[in-house]
Design a protein around this motif. Sequence first.
Motif, mmCIF file in Angstrom:
data_model
loop_
_atom_site.group_PDB
_atom_site.id
_atom_site.type_symbol
_atom_site.label_atom_id
_atom_site.label_comp_id
_atom_site.label_asym_id
_atom_site.label_seq_id
_atom_site.Cartn_x
_atom_site.Cartn_y
_atom_site.Cartn_z
ATOM 1 N N LYS A 1 0.886 -1.121 -0.001
ATOM 2 C CA LYS A 1 0.036 -0.018 0.040
ATOM 3 C C LYS A 1 0.896 1.409 0.052
ATOM 4 O O LYS A 1 2.195 1.189 0.176
ATOM 5 C CB LYS A 1 -0.911 -0.169 1.354
ATOM 6 C CG LYS A 1 -2.071 -1.347 1.284
ATOM 7 C CD LYS A 1 -2.611 -1.041 2.451
ATOM 8 C CE LYS A 1 -3.624 -2.591 2.337
ATOM 9 N NZ LYS A 1 -4.327 -2.589 3.842
ATOM 10 N N GLN A 2 -0.004 2.304 -0.047
ATOM 11 C CA GLN A 2 0.816 3.688 -0.570
ATOM 12 C C GLN A 2 2.201 4.261 0.747
ATOM 13 O O GLN A 2 3.011 4.296 0.409
ATOM 14 C CB GLN A 2 -0.070 4.769 -0.470
ATOM 15 C CG GLN A 2 0.544 6.051 -0.721
ATOM 16 C CD GLN A 2 -0.533 7.257 -0.822
ATOM 17 O OE1 GLN A 2 -1.652 6.927 -0.671
ATOM 18 N NE2 GLN A 2 0.139 8.606 -1.050
ATOM 19 N N ASP A 3 1.577 3.818 2.080
ATOM 20 C CA ASP A 3 2.707 4.192 2.846
ATOM 21 C C ASP A 3 3.316 2.942 3.757
ATOM 22 O O ASP A 3 3.926 3.047 4.651
ATOM 23 C CB ASP A 3 1.583 5.046 4.329
ATOM 24 C CG ASP A 3 1.354 6.020 3.626
ATOM 25 O OD1 ASP A 3 1.885 6.845 2.615
ATOM 26 O OD2 ASP A 3 0.207 6.376 4.174
ATOM 27 N N ASP A 4 3.433 1.666 2.939
ATOM 28 C CA ASP A 4 3.924 0.708 3.511
ATOM 29 C C ASP A 4 5.471 0.822 3.391
ATOM 30 O O ASP A 4 6.258 -0.138 4.037
ATOM 31 C CB ASP A 4 3.588 -0.693 2.732
ATOM 32 C CG ASP A 4 2.026 -0.976 3.317
ATOM 33 O OD1 ASP A 4 1.692 -0.526 4.138
ATOM 34 O OD2 ASP A 4 1.534 -1.933 2.327
ATOM 35 N N LEU A 5 6.208 1.686 2.599
ATOM 36 C CA LEU A 5 7.656 1.764 2.561
ATOM 37 C C LEU A 5 8.217 2.952 3.186
ATOM 38 O O LEU A 5 9.406 3.136 2.848
ATOM 39 C CB LEU A 5 7.757 1.463 0.935
ATOM 40 C CG LEU A 5 7.454 0.001 0.265
ATOM 41 C CD1 LEU A 5 7.658 0.240 -1.075
ATOM 42 C CD2 LEU A 5 8.129 -1.019 0.768
ATOM 43 N N THR A 6 7.465 3.722 3.925
ATOM 44 C CA THR A 6 8.119 4.864 4.720
ATOM 45 C C THR A 6 9.083 3.948 5.587
ATOM 46 O O THR A 6 8.879 2.932 5.961
ATOM 47 C CB THR A 6 7.079 5.662 5.478
ATOM 48 O OG1 THR A 6 6.429 4.746 6.441
ATOM 49 C CG2 THR A 6 6.029 6.067 4.560
ATOM 50 N N LEU A 7 10.231 4.873 5.981
ATOM 51 C CA LEU A 7 11.107 4.266 6.921
ATOM 52 C C LEU A 7 10.365 3.699 8.250
ATOM 53 O O LEU A 7 10.800 2.693 8.839
ATOM 54 C CB LEU A 7 12.043 5.473 7.209
ATOM 55 C CG LEU A 7 12.995 5.124 8.296
ATOM 56 C CD1 LEU A 7 13.987 4.042 7.795
ATOM 57 C CD2 LEU A 7 14.190 6.398 8.502
#
Length: 207
Positions: free
Chosen positions: A154-160
């Motif tokens: 999903k959109q925010d799954d790869l934030t730090l």
Amino acid sequence: MVKKLLSQYLKRRNLLSQNALTQRYLVIDLELTGLDVNQHEIVSIAWVKIDNQCIKISESQHLINKEVKSLEQSPVFHGIVEDTVAKGQSLHSILTQLSRDFSDHILVFHNAILDWGFLKAALKNANISAQPKLILDTLHIEKKRLTCQGAEIKQDDLTLSACRTRYELPSYHCHNALTDAQATAELLLAQCHQINRGKEVKVGELT
């Protein structure tokens, strides 16, 4: 020219075949006034070294660019104000210090497209010739790992922060370039151990 290219190819191939956990890494994070390399600026640069799985906090650096023209939202997001900037260093001085370690460290970013894009442009403008031996991206490593597992991203799954949560790493409440560089260093080591599952992980498996 052919000999040089061949030498570079062989060095890279040799590096990719080595044990990732025994390498030296330079983990870098930038604070920026925006996302457009053509109109926004570098506010600060921080870096943390990893040597043989050991994060060298005592050798970390967080340097402020005293030449930044407009802080934009930096006081809100990073806590950097005009007084802090006035005590900083020139961007050329910061880049000179940072680039000294390029030749014997693998560079690491979380979202390398953004941060390395700004750094590469700044190095060119400063007339500093620095060619990294290799660049790794913890965001790319995580995306590749999740894709291999068949997970929906999903959109925010790869934030730090989201990536660290997946490895049960603690949350850092203060977000600046130094804490984010340290957070990225911890994430890289966690990713290596998750990927290898007790076996040796090659540098090439992280690219």
